[in-house]
Write a protein that holds these residues in place. Sequence first.
Motif, PDB file in Angstrom:
ATOM      1  N   GLU A 157       0.730  -1.397  -0.125  1.00  0.00           N
ATOM      2  CA  GLU A 157       0.060   0.040  -0.155  1.00  0.00           C
ATOM      3  C   GLU A 157       0.787   1.467  -0.077  1.00  0.00           C
ATOM      4  O   GLU A 157       0.758   2.347  -0.802  1.00  0.00           O
ATOM      5  CB  GLU A 157      -0.937   0.049   1.292  1.00  0.00           C
ATOM      6  N   VAL A 158       1.842   1.268   0.678  1.00  0.00           N
ATOM      7  CA  VAL A 158       2.827   2.248   0.772  1.00  0.00           C
ATOM      8  C   VAL A 158       3.463   2.388  -0.561  1.00  0.00           C
ATOM      9  O   VAL A 158       3.207   3.624  -1.067  1.00  0.00           O
ATOM     10  CB  VAL A 158       4.140   2.008   1.920  1.00  0.00           C
ATOM     11  N   ALA A 159       3.885   1.390  -1.165  1.00  0.00           N
ATOM     12  CA  ALA A 159       4.526   1.357  -2.549  1.00  0.00           C
ATOM     13  C   ALA A 159       3.865   1.937  -3.438  1.00  0.00           C
ATOM     14  O   ALA A 159       4.102   2.679  -4.524  1.00  0.00           O
ATOM     15  CB  ALA A 159       5.037   0.062  -2.862  1.00  0.00           C
ATOM     16  N   GLN A 160       2.336   1.314  -3.619  1.00  0.00           N
ATOM     17  CA  GLN A 160       1.352   1.891  -4.483  1.00  0.00           C
ATOM     18  C   GLN A 160       1.035   3.460  -4.431  1.00  0.00           C
ATOM     19  O   GLN A 160       1.045   4.215  -5.508  1.00  0.00           O
ATOM     20  CB  GLN A 160       0.163   0.971  -4.514  1.00  0.00           C
ATOM     21  N   SER A 161       1.028   3.921  -3.022  1.00  0.00           N
ATOM     22  CA  SER A 161       0.481   5.278  -2.942  1.00  0.00           C
ATOM     23  C   SER A 161       1.777   6.321  -3.627  1.00  0.00           C
ATOM     24  O   SER A 161       1.560   7.149  -3.985  1.00  0.00           O
ATOM     25  CB  SER A 161       0.233   5.611  -1.603  1.00  0.00           C
ATOM     26  N   LEU A 162       3.106   5.780  -3.229  1.00  0.00           N
ATOM     27  CA  LEU A 162       4.213   6.446  -3.672  1.00  0.00           C
ATOM     28  C   LEU A 162       4.220   6.601  -5.109  1.00  0.00           C
ATOM     29  O   LEU A 162       4.653   7.536  -5.764  1.00  0.00           O
ATOM     30  CB  LEU A 162       5.399   5.956  -2.824  1.00  0.00           C
ATOM     31  N   ALA A 163       3.889   5.359  -5.880  1.00  0.00           N
ATOM     32  CA  ALA A 163       3.857   5.535  -7.372  1.00  0.00           C
ATOM     33  C   ALA A 163       2.873   6.650  -7.662  1.00  0.00           C
ATOM     34  O   ALA A 163       3.267   7.361  -8.545  1.00  0.00           O
ATOM     35  CB  ALA A 163       3.254   4.223  -7.870  1.00  0.00           C
ATOM     36  N   PHE A 164       1.570   6.498  -7.168  1.00  0.00           N
ATOM     37  CA  PHE A 164       0.685   7.701  -7.535  1.00  0.00           C
ATOM     38  C   PHE A 164       1.264   8.983  -7.111  1.00  0.00           C
ATOM     39  O   PHE A 164       1.139   9.843  -7.798  1.00  0.00           O
ATOM     40  CB  PHE A 164      -0.527   7.437  -6.631  1.00  0.00           C
ATOM     41  N   LEU A 165       1.932   9.083  -6.155  1.00  0.00           N
ATOM     42  CA  LEU A 165       2.446  10.468  -5.502  1.00  0.00           C
ATOM     43  C   LEU A 165       3.322  10.892  -6.540  1.00  0.00           C
ATOM     44  O   LEU A 165       3.723  12.094  -6.957  1.00  0.00           O
ATOM     45  CB  LEU A 165       3.019  10.324  -4.155  1.00  0.00           C
ATOM     46  N   ARG A 166       4.456   9.817  -6.990  1.00  0.00           N
ATOM     47  CA  ARG A 166       5.146  10.347  -7.795  1.00  0.00           C
ATOM     48  C   ARG A 166       4.954  10.707  -9.318  1.00  0.00           C
ATOM     49  O   ARG A 166       5.419  11.700  -9.675  1.00  0.00           O
ATOM     50  CB  ARG A 166       6.583   9.058  -8.036  1.00  0.00           C
ATOM     51  N   ARG A 167       3.929   9.994  -9.566  1.00  0.00           N
ATOM     52  CA  ARG A 167       3.045  10.532 -10.830  1.00  0.00           C
ATOM     53  C   ARG A 167       2.525  12.132 -10.848  1.00  0.00           C
ATOM     54  O   ARG A 167       2.755  12.954 -11.488  1.00  0.00           O
ATOM     55  CB  ARG A 167       2.134   9.638 -11.466  1.00  0.00           C
ATOM     56  N   GLN A 168       1.840  12.342  -9.575  1.00  0.00           N
ATOM     57  CA  GLN A 168       1.335  13.669  -9.237  1.00  0.00           C
ATOM     58  C   GLN A 168       2.580  14.513  -9.457  1.00  0.00           C
ATOM     59  O   GLN A 168       2.651  15.820 -10.154  1.00  0.00           O
ATOM     60  CB  GLN A 168       0.765  13.457  -7.950  1.00  0.00           C
ATOM     61  N   VAL A 169       3.663  14.407  -8.888  1.00  0.00           N
ATOM     62  CA  VAL A 169       4.943  15.191  -8.904  1.00  0.00           C
ATOM     63  C   VAL A 169       5.220  15.429 -10.481  1.00  0.00           C
ATOM     64  O   VAL A 169       5.729  16.631 -10.807  1.00  0.00           O
ATOM     65  CB  VAL A 169       6.008  14.551  -8.023  1.00  0.00           C
ATOM     66  N   ALA A 170       5.363  14.496 -11.221  1.00  0.00           N
ATOM     67  CA  ALA A 170       5.819  14.512 -12.511  1.00  0.00           C
ATOM     68  C   ALA A 170       4.913  15.305 -13.513  1.00  0.00           C
ATOM     69  O   ALA A 170       5.298  16.194 -14.147  1.00  0.00           O
ATOM     70  CB  ALA A 170       5.898  12.921 -13.091  1.00  0.00           C
ATOM     71  N   LEU A 171       3.466  15.257 -13.021  1.00  0.00           N
ATOM     72  CA  LEU A 171       2.326  16.056 -13.850  1.00  0.00           C
ATOM     73  C   LEU A 171       2.607  17.553 -13.275  1.00  0.00           C
ATOM     74  O   LEU A 171       2.023  18.359 -14.128  1.00  0.00           O
ATOM     75  CB  LEU A 171       1.172  15.443 -13.722  1.00  0.00           C
ATOM     76  N   LEU A 172       2.460  17.860 -11.934  1.00  0.00           N
ATOM     77  CA  LEU A 172       2.363  19.274 -11.526  1.00  0.00           C
ATOM     78  C   LEU A 172       3.695  19.881 -11.742  1.00  0.00           C
ATOM     79  O   LEU A 172       3.350  21.084 -11.827  1.00  0.00           O
ATOM     80  CB  LEU A 172       2.033  18.822  -9.755  1.00  0.00           C
ATOM     81  N   GLN A 173       4.779  19.263 -11.649  1.00  0.00           N
ATOM     82  CA  GLN A 173       6.237  19.924 -11.645  1.00  0.00           C
ATOM     83  C   GLN A 173       6.165  21.103 -10.825  1.00  0.00           C
ATOM     84  O   GLN A 173       6.520  22.351 -11.064  1.00  0.00           O
ATOM     85  CB  GLN A 173       6.328  20.294 -13.127  1.00  0.00           C
ATOM     86  N   PRO A 174       6.029  21.014  -9.421  1.00  0.00           N
ATOM     87  CA  PRO A 174       6.078  21.887  -8.514  1.00  0.00           C
ATOM     88  C   PRO A 174       7.829  22.181  -8.395  1.00  0.00           C
ATOM     89  O   PRO A 174       8.476  21.585  -8.687  1.00  0.00           O
ATOM     90  CB  PRO A 174       5.703  21.008  -7.229  1.00  0.00           C
ATOM     91  N   ARG A 175       7.959  23.447  -7.919  1.00  0.00           N
ATOM     92  CA  ARG A 175       9.239  23.908  -7.642  1.00  0.00           C
ATOM     93  C   ARG A 175       9.909  23.667  -6.393  1.00  0.00           C
ATOM     94  O   ARG A 175      11.137  23.573  -6.138  1.00  0.00           O
ATOM     95  CB  ARG A 175       9.189  25.429  -7.794  1.00  0.00           C
TER      96      ARG A 175
END
Length: 244
Positions: A157-175
Amino acid sequence: MLEEMGVRVFDPRSCGRTAVTSPAPPRPAAAMADVRPAGSMQAPVPIPVEVVAAAPRATSEVDALGWDELQQAVAEWANARGRRAVFGIGDPRPDWLCIGEPPVEDEERESLPFAGDAGKLLDNMLAAVGAGRRKGAYLTNVLKCRLPQDRSLEAEEVAQSLAFLRRQVALLQPRVILVMGRFAVQAVLQNNEPPGRLRGQVHRFEGVPVVVTFHPALLLRTPADKGRAWADLCLARSLLLEAP
């Protein structure tokens, strides 16, 4: 809130351009309203930290998903666990990405991260540095649904949530990323050191600078830490000022 912290609304000169662990706080101002804890406010759910070190990197099709597809995948994943997804909210092109602890009941009910008084305090903190949910910041949780109360968190569950989070970061491109709370810090940084030892430093997650700070729910319970939280915001803001 800032009046209690002994700081004023953000002035770039007050934070400087050099990251330090204990910057002198700026002068007080009353531009940000104090938020006091309500009796019904929930604290983040304690989670065994040993699952963080055990969590593998998820290998899936998540890295190829667009924004709408990612939201759908998170909703289906949460639904399969009998939970309501808490995906995130905010500016789709943010300077700031705030990552909080696993959702609590209020957040699940509203499908919003940082709900209730903790969310109001975070809004005030972001406003002090010129950001907010409508413009400049995006808010999300390290896990995308509330945890069941009758069992421990599984590494998958941690691994899958981190996969979702990584994709959010890639799409959002925060500074810059603010990671808020013990479990969020340990899961994102894959580091079981106490968060206090990781504050005042610049870390990285998916290539983005990361600053560790307190969860606003904790600040409501321990107001004495608000000054240190302001120092963390100043450090994060200095990274934005120094960026090309």
